[in-house]
Design an enzyme around this catalytic site. Sequence first.
Site, PDB file in Angstrom:
ATOM      1  CG  HIS A  64      -1.689   1.140   1.230  1.00  0.00           C
ATOM      2  ND1 HIS A  64      -3.061   0.827   0.925  1.00  0.00           N
ATOM      3  CD2 HIS A  64      -1.573   2.202   1.571  1.00  0.00           C
ATOM      4  CE1 HIS A  64      -3.955   2.050   0.920  1.00  0.00           C
ATOM      5  NE2 HIS A  64      -2.914   2.874   1.452  1.00  0.00           N
ATOM      6  CG  HIS A 110     -10.699   3.432   1.610  1.00  0.00           C
ATOM      7  ND1 HIS A 110     -11.336   3.962   2.624  1.00  0.00           N
ATOM      8  CD2 HIS A 110      -9.474   3.475   1.776  1.00  0.00           C
ATOM      9  CE1 HIS A 110     -10.561   4.275   3.530  1.00  0.00           C
ATOM     10  NE2 HIS A 110      -9.651   3.704   3.257  1.00  0.00           N
ATOM     11  CG  ASP A 160      -3.688  11.814  -0.557  1.00  0.00           C
ATOM     12  OD1 ASP A 160      -2.455  11.776   0.008  1.00  0.00           O
ATOM     13  OD2 ASP A 160      -4.522  10.764  -0.805  1.00  0.00           O
TER      14      ASP A 160
END
Lengths: 246, 794
Positions: free
Chosen positions: B66, B136, B158
């Site tokens: 990830h 997600h 972000d």
Amino acid sequence: MNTDRPHALLLKFPGTNCDVESARALAAVGFDTTTLPISQADSGSLRDADFVMLSGGFSYGDYVMAGRIAQLRIEARLGDALRSFADGGGHILGVCNGFQILLKLGLLPTGSLIDNTSGRFMCRWAGLNVTDRRSPFLKHLPDHFELPVAHAEGRFVAADGLAAEYVAQGLAPLIYENDINGSSERIAAVQSENGRVFGLMPHPERFMERRHHYDADWADSPRGWGFLFFQGLAEELGVAPSPAMV
Amino acid sequence: MHTTEANYQNIPVRDLDGDALLALSKEMKLSLSREDMLAVRTYFREAGREPTDVELEVIAQTWSEHCKHRIFGAKIEHTTNEGSETVDGLFKTYIKKPSEEVFERKPGFVLSAFHDNAGFIRLDDDKAVCLKVETHNHPSAIEPYAGANTGLGGVIRDILGAGKGAKPVASLDVFCFGAPDTPPQGIKARDVIHPLGVMRGVVRGVRDYGNRMGIPTVAGAIQFDETYIYNPLVFCGTAGVIPIRDIDKTMRPGLAVVSVGGRTGRDGLKGATFSSAELTGDSHAEDQSAVQIGNPIEEKKVADFILAAREEGLIEFVTDCGAGGYSSAAGEMLSETGGEVFLERVPLKEPGLSSWQVFLSESQERMVLAADTANLPRLRELAAVFETEMVELGHSDDSGLLKVWHHGELVCELDCGKLHNAPRREMISKWMRPESCRIPALEGDCGGMLRELLGDFAICSRAQIIREYDHEVQGNTILKPLAGARGDAPQDGSVIEVDGSASAMALGLSILPEWGKTDPYRMGLAVVDECVRQLVIVGADPKRIGLLDNFCVGNPEDPKELGALVETTKGIAKAAEAFGAPFISGKDSFYNYFVTDEGPVSIPTTILLSGVGIVGEIGHVTGSSLRSSSSVLFLLGQEMAPLGGSVIARCKRLTGAEVPDTDCAANFTLYEAFAAARTAGLVLSAHDVSEGGLGVALAEAGFSLSAGIEVELPVEHEAAPFLYHEGTGRIVVEVAADKAEEFAATFAGLPLRRLGQTTADHTRLVVHHRGEAVVEEDLAALKSLWKEPLGRWY
């Protein structure tokens, strides 16, 4: 502060999210605008204001009844100042979440804004009919116009028979053309007796220019209906009519 | 509430063999491989001590797929029908290299790419725009509402953590689900949430976060396929705006490291490692703590704080707390300088967190920033103004070491340089292009096919979902997702005005997983083509487009699945180079498969290709709905292509057909000509031909109900395949009758056909072919067919 222009105060709560475009709209029609976070507000904050606006958003998340926590914060921070401002003839506008807060504060004819009959948030445009013209906001608007709406709790309800009375007395100056959310008497806006405290669910600040309309060929007015909405108040408070309006 | 004591332990690794190390990794759920654990052992043998559990967790998080994208960095032996080759890193070879060549060809356009939380392209002289898309998937599979909620919340952070804090101005969301009418008895694993439940939860999760944040959700797509029943995909993206002077950020020793926003709890533990493993039925019971709880108002307060602080010049560096929590945020921030963090200062939601839990928790709505200590008093004032919590976590120094203290004990001390050197993976991939089979000719009632397509889940209106998103908040959505004369017709993309600029930002996206099942390389070409085409149609300058690649893959250890990824990546690289559109950001998600009682079910290799384009002037904005009843209709682009990947092929069960190829260079020439014609004022409306082919494109353009449509198909082609194939590079253009000749002249030598005209009979769609009306439909009736299907389920 630029003293030549009328001064608008935009109250902001955690979760208020239409303050930037509302400030932009007020500036466009000639207001000198201050956005004031509620944490910085006190009973003296309205001293220099000619106009107070509560814009849209989700104050404190609206997890309990929409506007309830903001109402309590206003009462705690400002005391009676907002009511005194209204009693003294001041102009107050609540849009969407701001409308919900004004109702909770008791500054408008009694009523509540509850869940849409669909049970859902809804973002669309809605036709509106003008039923009363005492408010300066409606001075330049035609009998029928359109504005964007975006809400989950926009259904206006009041005790038995009151909604019809509001319409009859001109206290519900805007009526949805079609039933979009289950509002009693299709009420979209209510105002105080003198028309100076005004609350509506639709968003005039989102339709300032022609390009904001969904139809590329819309040409019913040189500016968006929202511009005309705010322009009416600006003129009432002393801003000279803009050449574009003549 | 704070911790009252340090709570950590030393874990002996120096004397363990490979098997024991692997067992330890499994027991602690570190998701580290044998090679990784051997590297860990080497590190601590050299350090002459045993690691703490905090250190192992930090390493596991830092090296997780990830966070580290190790498959995109791996050395891959790739085999195809043509032979074998070694791919020396997918990212380096096919994303970064071609993009950097474009950066050089277009100096001053891409202002930041690949190293920050989002890449930036230039909007005008003093502003830049950015876009970031995240997935997600696993959280949304086991808890759809919260998973999607925090998916959007995370990508918004972000943007707040891009540069010195960009302003989020628009969001997009793309989902892949099982069909809402999937029979429940057909689901072959326990604890899997029915696709309808997943869809409802995910949409509401996005709605409740985006609407409360006051960020318009303006673009999206949904793909339905049975392969997504067990592992749905949820892509959330957000675009931002920043002054160019605030893009560059640098750390230096002596800065205060400050956390702002939410408190820290046990929610979201090990999310980074959780998302780097496959799902099983047990995931639904065991991994709940990996999913966080969203609080959009907390994030709204943080956003107001960050933007105000950036405008006052108080921020030196900022990043979000995403996967890995403080460990990854502080780790990133202190990776070049080194520094110290003090866990006892962290305010908590609940008591009793151990040291590693405080440092690794992925609790939402937290941002970490670095500031000059002289600016701390003003930052504290701003935190009070916006009613958010701010705490000084630690500071940067020049040690090159990440030191984490907890109540006076050193619970973690790692060499920042070595921490980021994960062992490189070596992998094997294989893609043998299946022989495309000859399929029976598509023939029959063209009108019936059109009705079937418009009512298909792949094509029908998403209005029920779009209207639950506030897509007009901020007052800048110039081209709305639903527009046209009645405000309810589909558009090819969205355009967002930018405060203080004469230029605007267009958003577009493409996702074609059906194509990749047969030919992932051509899927790669096609998604770039479609995204660029949409951006150009809605108003973007073809030379000012930035792209994002978001991959979702099943099991990368399966050479065939990895092979499909390699082919897809080659396809997008080739197309991006031909279009001169660089990648500015991207993300990948692996292990999107579910182990059912009957074996693993993987998703098809899926790529979401999204893009941001610069619209030079507001006047260039172009909608997809017909405007006049006396216009000429043109079709731009190559006329025929095979039926593979198309919705009609799936509807008619014509499987295995060849999917269309794309001549990107030729298409780019066409798009430039289109943009020039539009700038010259020759275009009334334009609609891309995509899912459902030309037939559906014509009907959708007609959904404004402003004009009827009468077109004539070329005699040399059969009607049904001509109407319903989904070959790339095509645009239906509406041109005023008195400008038709001038328009046609600008396309000299390019593929252009005068298809027909709009008519005053506002409800008729008529298609003639070889002297016969092959389609004769009522547009209002077609529109009802198109509008309804999702509403019955959603």
